[in-house]
Motif scaffolding. Structure first.
Motif, PDB file in Angstrom:
ATOM      1  N   GLY A   1      -2.073  12.688  -0.243  1.00 17.00           N
ATOM      2  CA  GLY A   1      -3.376  13.892  -0.311  1.00 17.00           C
ATOM      3  C   GLY A   1      -2.470  14.781  -1.947  1.00 17.00           C
ATOM      4  N   PHE A   2      -1.174  14.721  -1.500  1.00 24.35           N
ATOM      5  CA  PHE A   2      -0.447  15.348  -3.608  1.00 24.35           C
ATOM      6  C   PHE A   2      -0.688  14.310  -4.069  1.00 24.35           C
ATOM      7  CE2 PHE A   2       2.026  15.991  -6.679  1.00 24.35           C
ATOM      8  CZ  PHE A   2       2.924  17.370  -6.309  1.00 24.35           C
ATOM      9  N   TYR A   3      -0.709  13.152  -4.045  1.00 21.50           N
ATOM     10  CA  TYR A   3      -0.475  12.026  -4.182  1.00 21.50           C
ATOM     11  C   TYR A   3      -1.706  11.547  -4.851  1.00 21.50           C
ATOM     12  CZ  TYR A   3      -0.627   7.469  -6.066  1.00 21.50           C
ATOM     13  OH  TYR A   3      -0.758   5.324  -6.499  1.00 21.50           O
ATOM     14  N   ILE A   4      -2.674  11.688  -4.300  1.00 24.27           N
ATOM     15  CA  ILE A   4      -4.535  11.750  -5.092  1.00 24.27           C
ATOM     16  C   ILE A   4      -4.910  12.844  -5.977  1.00 24.27           C
ATOM     17  CG2 ILE A   4      -6.845  11.543  -4.512  1.00 24.27           C
ATOM     18  CD1 ILE A   4      -5.544   9.930  -1.717  1.00 24.27           C
ATOM     19  N   GLY A   5      -4.563  13.817  -5.294  1.00 24.48           N
ATOM     20  CA  GLY A   5      -4.631  15.062  -6.162  1.00 24.48           C
ATOM     21  C   GLY A   5      -4.411  15.642  -7.681  1.00 24.48           C
ATOM     22  N   TYR A   6      -2.781  14.553  -7.251  1.00 27.94           N
ATOM     23  CA  TYR A   6      -2.067  15.287  -8.884  1.00 27.94           C
ATOM     24  C   TYR A   6      -2.773  14.013  -9.704  1.00 27.94           C
ATOM     25  CZ  TYR A   6       2.144  15.783 -12.061  1.00 27.94           C
ATOM     26  OH  TYR A   6       2.559  16.364 -12.533  1.00 27.94           O
ATOM     27  N   SER A   7      -2.853  12.889  -9.204  1.00 28.92           N
ATOM     28  CA  SER A   7      -3.656  11.594 -10.592  1.00 28.92           C
ATOM     29  C   SER A   7      -4.106  12.615 -10.902  1.00 28.92           C
ATOM     30  CB  SER A   7      -4.087  10.692  -8.916  1.00 28.92           C
ATOM     31  OG  SER A   7      -3.271  10.548  -9.010  1.00 28.92           O
ATOM     32  N   PHE A   8      -4.954  13.551 -10.779  1.00 31.58           N
ATOM     33  CA  PHE A   8      -6.866  13.898 -11.532  1.00 31.58           C
ATOM     34  C   PHE A   8      -5.467  15.254 -12.771  1.00 31.58           C
ATOM     35  CE2 PHE A   8      -8.617  12.538  -7.461  1.00 31.58           C
ATOM     36  CZ  PHE A   8     -10.004  12.085  -8.069  1.00 31.58           C
ATOM     37  N   ILE A   9      -4.683  15.271 -12.315  1.00 32.09           N
ATOM     38  CA  ILE A   9      -4.164  16.743 -13.087  1.00 32.09           C
ATOM     39  C   ILE A   9      -3.105  15.815 -13.944  1.00 32.09           C
ATOM     40  CG2 ILE A   9      -2.774  18.457 -13.322  1.00 32.09           C
ATOM     41  CD1 ILE A   9      -2.925  18.891 -10.410  1.00 32.09           C
ATOM     42  N   GLU A  10      -2.419  14.739 -13.798  1.00 30.54           N
ATOM     43  CA  GLU A  10      -1.232  13.943 -14.559  1.00 30.54           C
ATOM     44  C   GLU A  10      -1.289  12.468 -13.819  1.00 30.54           C
ATOM     45  OE1 GLU A  10       2.460  15.846 -15.815  1.00 30.54           O
ATOM     46  OE2 GLU A  10       0.813  17.378 -16.017  1.00 30.54           O
ATOM     47  N   ASN A  11      -0.277  11.875 -14.529  1.00 32.50           N
ATOM     48  CA  ASN A  11      -0.573  10.663 -14.614  1.00 32.50           C
ATOM     49  C   ASN A  11       1.202  10.800 -13.355  1.00 32.50           C
ATOM     50  OD1 ASN A  11      -1.737   8.770 -15.927  1.00 32.50           O
ATOM     51  ND2 ASN A  11      -1.065   8.722 -17.920  1.00 32.50           N
ATOM     52  N   ASN A  12       0.755  10.299 -12.225  1.00 37.55           N
ATOM     53  CA  ASN A  12       1.886  10.043 -11.039  1.00 37.55           C
ATOM     54  C   ASN A  12       2.978   8.657 -11.573  1.00 37.55           C
ATOM     55  OD1 ASN A  12       2.513  10.529  -8.829  1.00 37.55           O
ATOM     56  ND2 ASN A  12       0.976  11.303  -8.109  1.00 37.55           N
ATOM     57  N   ILE A  13       4.095   9.826 -11.773  1.00 33.69           N
ATOM     58  CA  ILE A  13       5.286   9.087 -12.115  1.00 33.69           C
ATOM     59  C   ILE A  13       5.713   8.306 -10.490  1.00 33.69           C
ATOM     60  CG2 ILE A  13       5.984  10.578 -13.811  1.00 33.69           C
ATOM     61  CD1 ILE A  13       7.728  11.742 -11.934  1.00 33.69           C
ATOM     62  N   TYR A  14       4.890   8.183  -9.794  1.00 33.04           N
ATOM     63  CA  TYR A  14       5.825   7.655  -9.305  1.00 33.04           C
ATOM     64  C   TYR A  14       4.679   7.588  -7.780  1.00 33.04           C
ATOM     65  CZ  TYR A  14      10.025  11.158  -9.443  1.00 33.04           C
ATOM     66  OH  TYR A  14      10.883  11.500  -9.592  1.00 33.04           O
ATOM     67  N   PRO A  15       4.968   5.673  -7.793  1.00 32.04           N
ATOM     68  CA  PRO A  15       3.791   4.480  -7.002  1.00 32.04           C
ATOM     69  C   PRO A  15       3.706   5.179  -5.883  1.00 32.04           C
ATOM     70  CG  PRO A  15       5.820   3.734  -6.944  1.00 32.04           C
ATOM     71  CD  PRO A  15       6.027   4.416  -8.045  1.00 32.04           C
ATOM     72  N   ILE A  16       2.275   4.479  -5.430  1.00 28.25           N
ATOM     73  CA  ILE A  16       1.901   5.035  -3.858  1.00 28.25           C
ATOM     74  C   ILE A  16       3.498   4.659  -2.343  1.00 28.25           C
ATOM     75  CG2 ILE A  16       1.738   2.505  -3.608  1.00 28.25           C
ATOM     76  CD1 ILE A  16      -0.809   4.085  -1.683  1.00 28.25           C
ATOM     77  N   ASN A  17       4.138   3.516  -2.806  1.00 26.59           N
ATOM     78  CA  ASN A  17       4.731   3.272  -2.466  1.00 26.59           C
ATOM     79  C   ASN A  17       6.523   3.782  -2.120  1.00 26.59           C
ATOM     80  OD1 ASN A  17       6.168   1.557  -4.728  1.00 26.59           O
ATOM     81  ND2 ASN A  17       7.669   0.848  -3.966  1.00 26.59           N
ATOM     82  N   ILE A  18       6.130   4.987  -3.180  1.00 25.39           N
ATOM     83  CA  ILE A  18       7.530   6.202  -3.319  1.00 25.39           C
ATOM     84  C   ILE A  18       6.782   6.830  -2.267  1.00 25.39           C
ATOM     85  CG2 ILE A  18       8.906   7.424  -4.198  1.00 25.39           C
ATOM     86  CD1 ILE A  18       9.567   4.722  -4.340  1.00 25.39           C
TER      87      ILE A  18
END
Length: 251
Positions: free
Chosen positions: A117-134
Motif C-alpha cells: 500500500g505504501f509502495y503504491i501510495g508513494y508512487s503518487f508522491i514521488e518516483n519509488n526508488i525500490y522496485p516491487i520485488n524489493i
C-alpha cells in the motif's frame, strides 16, 4: 492435516465476533494515511522517507504481536479457562499450530497491505526508488523474522498474562530501535526483535549500493540464528503446549 484445517476454520469463526481481523486492516491503513500525508509535504529524500517508514513497521511489530496474542489468550481464558483449547485436538499441539498459522496469515495480509500500500501510495508522491520485488522481499523478511516473536508471545500470553506479554513487547520494540544504531553492532543477531529491522536495512543498503562488496558482517550469523531459534522455539512450544494443563499465573 484435515484436523488442522478444521481447527483453523474454528479459530476463524471465533475471531468473527472480535475486532482482531479488523485490527489487521485498520492499523496498516491508519499508518499509511499518516505517513503518506506527512511525506507529501516533507522535503526528505526518498531513501530517508522509505527507510524510516519501514523502520517504524519493524519497531511496532513486537508490540502489535504482544497485543494480538494477549487478546487471543484472554478470549480463550474467558471462554472456559483454556479447557476448550486443551481438549479440541489430539495431539494438543495442533491447537497451538492452528492459531499460529492463522495469525501468521493475518500478519502476512496486514504486512502486504502496509508495504505494498505504501509502495503504491508513494508512487503518487514521488518516483519509488525500490522496485516491487524489493518490497515483496521486505514483506517476506518482516513475517519470517517475526515468527519467533509470535511463538514467544503466545507462550507469555497463555502461561502468564497480557501485562507480561505487552510489557515484553514494549521492551522488544525499544531494543529494536536502539540496536539499529551502532549499539547493536555485533549484538543484534542475539536479539530477536532486531532481526527484521537489520535484515530490511541490509536489503535496502545493498540495493542502493549495487556492486558494492560491503555486507553487514553479522548478517549471515543473524540469518542462521534466526532460522535455528525459530525452529527450536516452535518445537519447544509444541512440547510445552502438549504437557500444559491450562495453568495461568495471574497478574
Amino acid at each position: 492435516m484435515l484436523q488442522l484445517i478444521k481447527l483453523i476454520k474454528a479459530d476463524i469463526m471465533k475471531l468473527k465476533s472480535t475486532q482482531m481481523i479488523w485490527m489487521h486492516l485498520y492499523i496498516p491503513l491508519l499508518g499509511l494515511i499518516i505517513f503518506l500525508g506527512y511525506y507529501s509535504v516533507t522535503p526528505w529524500s526518498s531513501f530517508g522517507k522509505i527507510s524510516v517508514y519501514l523502520q517504524v513497521l519493524c519497531i511496532v511489530f513486537p508490540v502489535l504481536i504482544a497485543i494480538i496474542t494477549s487478546m487471543v489468550a484472554d478470549q480463550e481464558y474467558t471462554a472456559g479457562g483454556f479447557q476448550n483449547i486443551l481438549i479440541s485436538s489430539e495431539p494438543k499441539y495442533l491447537t497451538f499450530t492452528s492459531k499460529l498459522i492463522l495469525f501468521l496469515l493475518l500478519g502476512t495480509l496486514s504486512t502486504i497491505l502496509a508495504v505494498m500500500g505504501f509502495y503504491i501510495g508513494y508512487s503518487f508522491i514521488e518516483n519509488n526508488i525500490y522496485p516491487i520485488n524489493i518490497n515483496l522481499a521486505v514483506v517476506g523478511i518482516l513475517i519470517g523474522s517475526n515468527v519467533f516473536l509470535y511463538i514467544i508471545h503466545f507462550f507469555l500470553s497463555f502461561r502468564f498474562s497480557k501485562g507480561v506479554s505487552i510489557g515484553v513487547g514494549i521492551a522488544e520494540s525499544l531494543a529494536s530501535a536502539l540496536f539499529l544504531t551502532g549499539m547493536g553492532d555485533g549484538r543484534w543477531p542475539f536479539i530477536p526483535s532486531s532481526w527484521s529491522i537489520r535484515f530490511v536495512e541490509s536489503l535496502l543498503m545493498k540495493y542502493q549500493n549495487v556492486g558494492s562488496i560491503f555486507i553487514d558482517p553479522d548478517l549471515y550469523l543473524g540469518v542462521i540464528i534466526a532460522i535455528v531459534a525459530t525452529i527450536l522455539s516452535f518445537v519447544t512450544m509444541s512440547v510445552w503446549f502438549t504437557r500444559w494443563e491450562g495453568n495461568k499465573l495471574e497478574e
